[in-house]
Design a protein around this motif. Structure first.
Motif, PDB file in Angstrom:
ATOM      1  N   PHE A 171       0.869  -1.174   0.000  1.00 21.35           N
ATOM      2  CA  PHE A 171       0.000   0.000   0.000  1.00 21.35           C
ATOM      3  C   PHE A 171       0.908   1.228   0.000  1.00 21.35           C
ATOM      4  O   PHE A 171       2.015   1.202   0.542  1.00 21.35           O
ATOM      5  CB  PHE A 171      -0.911   0.020   1.236  1.00 21.35           C
ATOM      6  CG  PHE A 171      -1.875  -1.126   1.285  1.00 21.35           C
ATOM      7  CD1 PHE A 171      -3.115  -1.037   0.642  1.00 21.35           C
ATOM      8  CD2 PHE A 171      -1.565  -2.301   1.950  1.00 21.35           C
ATOM      9  CE1 PHE A 171      -4.012  -2.092   0.666  1.00 21.35           C
ATOM     10  CE2 PHE A 171      -2.445  -3.363   1.981  1.00 21.35           C
ATOM     11  CZ  PHE A 171      -3.684  -3.255   1.337  1.00 21.35           C
ATOM     12  N   LEU A 172       0.439   2.310  -0.617  1.00 22.24           N
ATOM     13  CA  LEU A 172       1.220   3.541  -0.730  1.00 22.24           C
ATOM     14  C   LEU A 172       0.445   4.687  -0.105  1.00 22.24           C
ATOM     15  O   LEU A 172      -0.748   4.875  -0.382  1.00 22.24           O
ATOM     16  CB  LEU A 172       1.499   3.849  -2.198  1.00 22.24           C
ATOM     17  CG  LEU A 172       2.399   5.048  -2.501  1.00 22.24           C
ATOM     18  CD1 LEU A 172       3.824   4.791  -2.020  1.00 22.24           C
ATOM     19  CD2 LEU A 172       2.403   5.354  -3.997  1.00 22.24           C
ATOM     20  N   THR A 173       1.105   5.457   0.771  1.00 16.62           N
ATOM     21  CA  THR A 173       0.472   6.615   1.408  1.00 16.62           C
ATOM     22  C   THR A 173       1.445   7.784   1.400  1.00 16.62           C
ATOM     23  O   THR A 173       2.599   7.666   0.984  1.00 16.62           O
ATOM     24  CB  THR A 173       0.092   6.322   2.874  1.00 16.62           C
ATOM     25  OG1 THR A 173       1.297   6.170   3.656  1.00 16.62           O
ATOM     26  CG2 THR A 173      -0.763   5.078   2.994  1.00 16.62           C
ATOM     27  N   GLU A 174       0.972   8.923   1.902  1.00 23.86           N
ATOM     28  CA  GLU A 174       1.875  10.040   2.150  1.00 23.86           C
ATOM     29  C   GLU A 174       2.856   9.627   3.246  1.00 23.86           C
ATOM     30  O   GLU A 174       2.629   8.680   3.992  1.00 23.86           O
ATOM     31  CB  GLU A 174       1.104  11.289   2.566  1.00 23.86           C
ATOM     32  CG  GLU A 174       0.371  11.199   3.896  1.00 23.86           C
ATOM     33  CD  GLU A 174      -0.980  10.516   3.804  1.00 23.86           C
ATOM     34  OE1 GLU A 174      -1.710  10.528   4.826  1.00 23.86           O
ATOM     35  OE2 GLU A 174      -1.308   9.939   2.741  1.00 23.86           O
ATOM     36  N   GLY A 175       3.960  10.366   3.361  1.00 25.32           N
ATOM     37  CA  GLY A 175       5.041   9.979   4.264  1.00 25.32           C
ATOM     38  C   GLY A 175       4.653   9.866   5.714  1.00 25.32           C
ATOM     39  O   GLY A 175       5.194   9.041   6.447  1.00 25.32           O
TER      40      GLY A 175
END
Length: 390
Positions: A171-175
Motif C-alpha cells: 500500500f502507498l500513502t503520504e510519508g
C-alpha cells in the motif's frame, strides 16, 4: 482465450525471453489498458511491462535516460520499445495516469506463481509475513506526499513473505501515513505478522486475535506487564523470561486477551517480544522475530540494485506504477534465479543476466547484419548477370 507472446520481435535475446516466461500465462487474465479518448494508446500492457522491467534491470537513473535509450540504442529500440517507437510525452502521460490496475493484477498473479516455485522455509513456524514501511524521498512539487514542512515523502507499506523471501502485498500513502492500520489489510487469518516495536498497540493485539490473525511484535522495554503465569526457562539459553501476561496499564490500555511474552538477549542487547502464538517455544519466538530482518535486507537490496526510487513520475499513480514494476522485476528475478541456478536472487546473478542479454543481443545483431550482407551480395550478383535476349 487471448494468446500473448512476449518478445515476438525478430531480435529477442534468449535470456530476456527466459526472464519473462512466467508472464506468459498471466497476461491473458490481465485487464487491457484502455484509451480515455478516441485516440488509441501508443502501447499496451505487455509493451509497458517490457519497458519498465528493462528500466529496473539495466540501472537507469531517470525516466529521461530510459527514453533516450529506447530512441537511440539499437538494442533497446529494436527489442524493448514498441514497434512504432516511443515519445517522451507518450510514456510519461501513460505512467502518470494509467497502469496501476494492470500492474497490480500482474504482481498479484506473479506473487502466487513465485510461492509455488520457490522453496518453502520455516514451515514449522507457520505462515510468516514481515510488515514494515519504507520512506520514498519526493520533490516539493509532489503535493500529495505530505511529510513535514519543506519535505515531501511517500511511504510504501509492504508485507514480505518470510517463508519464500518475496514481497506479498503493498500500500502507498503520504510519508506521515499511519502504519498500524495496514497490518489488518496485509495479513490474512491464520497468518502471523512479524512486526517491529513501532507497531505496538494493545487494542490492535486484541483485534488481530479476534480476527484470527497472529502476531509476533517487539515491544518497548518500559511496557507495564501483569504476569498471569511464568514458564520455565532453560539453562544456558539466550531466553531469560517466558510468561503469559497482560500488557499495559489496567483501566487504561491493558490488553483484554493474554499474550505470550518472551525476553531474550543477543550480543548484550535485550529484546522483549509479544505474541499470541502460545504454540511456539520461547526460542522459536526469538527466531521468528529475528527473521523480520529479512524485510530490511530486501528493502536495501531492492532500492540499491533495481533503482526503484529514482523517480520518473510525480503523480501518486506514476509512483505506484514504478513501485509495482520494481516488485514485478524482483519476482521475475527470484523465479529466474531459482529455476536457472537453484539459488536466491543475488547481484552476482543479476549482473550475469544483464551481460548475457547484452552479449546475446550483440551476437544476434552481427548475425542479422551478415544475413543482410549475403542477401545484398546475391541481389547485386543478379543485377550484374547478363539477361538472355529472346
Amino acid at each position: 482465450m487471448k494468446f500473448v507472446k512476449f518478445y515476438s520481435r525478430q531480435y529477442a535475446a534468449p535470456s530476456q525471453r527466459q526472464l519473462l516466461i512466467p508472464l506468459h500465462n498471466i497476461m491473458p487474465k490481465i485487464p487491457p489498458l484502455r484509451s480515455r479518448s478516441n485516440k488509441p494508446l501508443a502501447m499496451n500492457t505487455e509493451e509497458l511491462l517490457n519497458i519498465l522491467t528493462y528500466y529496473h534491470l539495466q540501472e537507469f537513473s531517470s525516466g529521461s535516460e530510459l527514453i533516450q535509450a529506447l530512441q537511440e540504442d539499437d538494442y533497446a529500440r529494436n527489442l524493448v520499445a514498441p514497434a512504432g517507437g516511443i515519445k517522451h510525452s507518450t510514456f510519461f502521460d501513460l505512467v502518470n495516469d494509467r497502469g496501476v490496475e494492470q500492474l497490480l493484477a500482474v504482481f498479484t498473479e506473479l506473487q502466487k506463481q513465485a510461492t509455488g516455485i520457490l522453496p518453502t522455509q520455516y514451515l514449522e513456524l507457520g505462515d510468516l509475513v514481515a510488515i514494515d514501511g519504507s520512506l520514498i524521498d519526493s520533490v516539493l512539487s509532489i503535493h500529495w506526499a505530505e511529510y513535514r514542512t519543506n519535505s515531501k515523502k511517500a511511504k510504501l507499506h509492504l508485507g514480505f513473505d518470510l517463508n519464500h523471501g518475496v514481497p506479498r502485498k503493498l500500500f502507498l500513502t503520504e510519508g506521515n501515513g499511519a502504519a498500524r492500520p495496514f497490518v489488518s489489510r496485509i495479513i490474512d487469518p491464520g497468518q502471523t505478522g512479524v512486526l517491529d516495536r513501532g507497531y505496538q498497540a494493545h487494542h490492535l493485539f486484541d483485534q488481530w486475535q479476534q480476527d484470527g490473525c497472529h502476531f509476533v511484535c517487539r515491544i518497548k522495554e518500559d511496557t507495564h506487564i501483569e504476569i498471569i503465569e511464568e514458564f520455565p526457562v532453560h539453562e544456558n539459553s539466550h531466553v531469560f523470561f517466558d510468561a503469559m501476561v497482560l500488557l499495559g496499564t489496567p483501566n487504561a490500555n491493558q490488553t483484554k486477551k493474554p499474550v505470550h511474552l518472551v525476553g531474550y538477549t543477543i550480543e548484550g542487547k535485550s529484546y522483549w517480544v509479544a505474541t499470541d502464538r502460545f504454540d511456539l517455544l520461547a526460542e522459536q519466538v526469538a527466531l521468528v522475530y529475528k527473521l523480520r530482518w529479512d524485510i530490511e535486507i530486501f528493502f536495501a537490496w531492492w532500492k540499491r540494485h533495481l533503482n526503484v526510487y529514482h523517480l520518473f513520475a510525480r503523480s501518486k499513480n506514476g509512483l505506484m506504477v514504478q513501485i509495482l514494476s520494481g516488485l514485478i522485476t524482483y519476482l521475475l528475478l527470484a523465479i529466474y534465479c531459482q529455476e536457472q541456478h537453484g539459488e536466491p536472487v543475488s547481484i552476482h546473478r543479476v549482473r550475469q543476466l544483464r551481460n548475457q542479454i547484452r552479449n546475446e543481443a550483440t551476437q544476434m545483431a552481427v548475425e542479422k547484419a551478415a544475413v543482410q550482407n549475403r542477401k545484398r551480395r546475391k541481389h547485386l550478383k543478379r543485377l550484374k548477370k547478363p539477361h538472355a535476349i529472346s
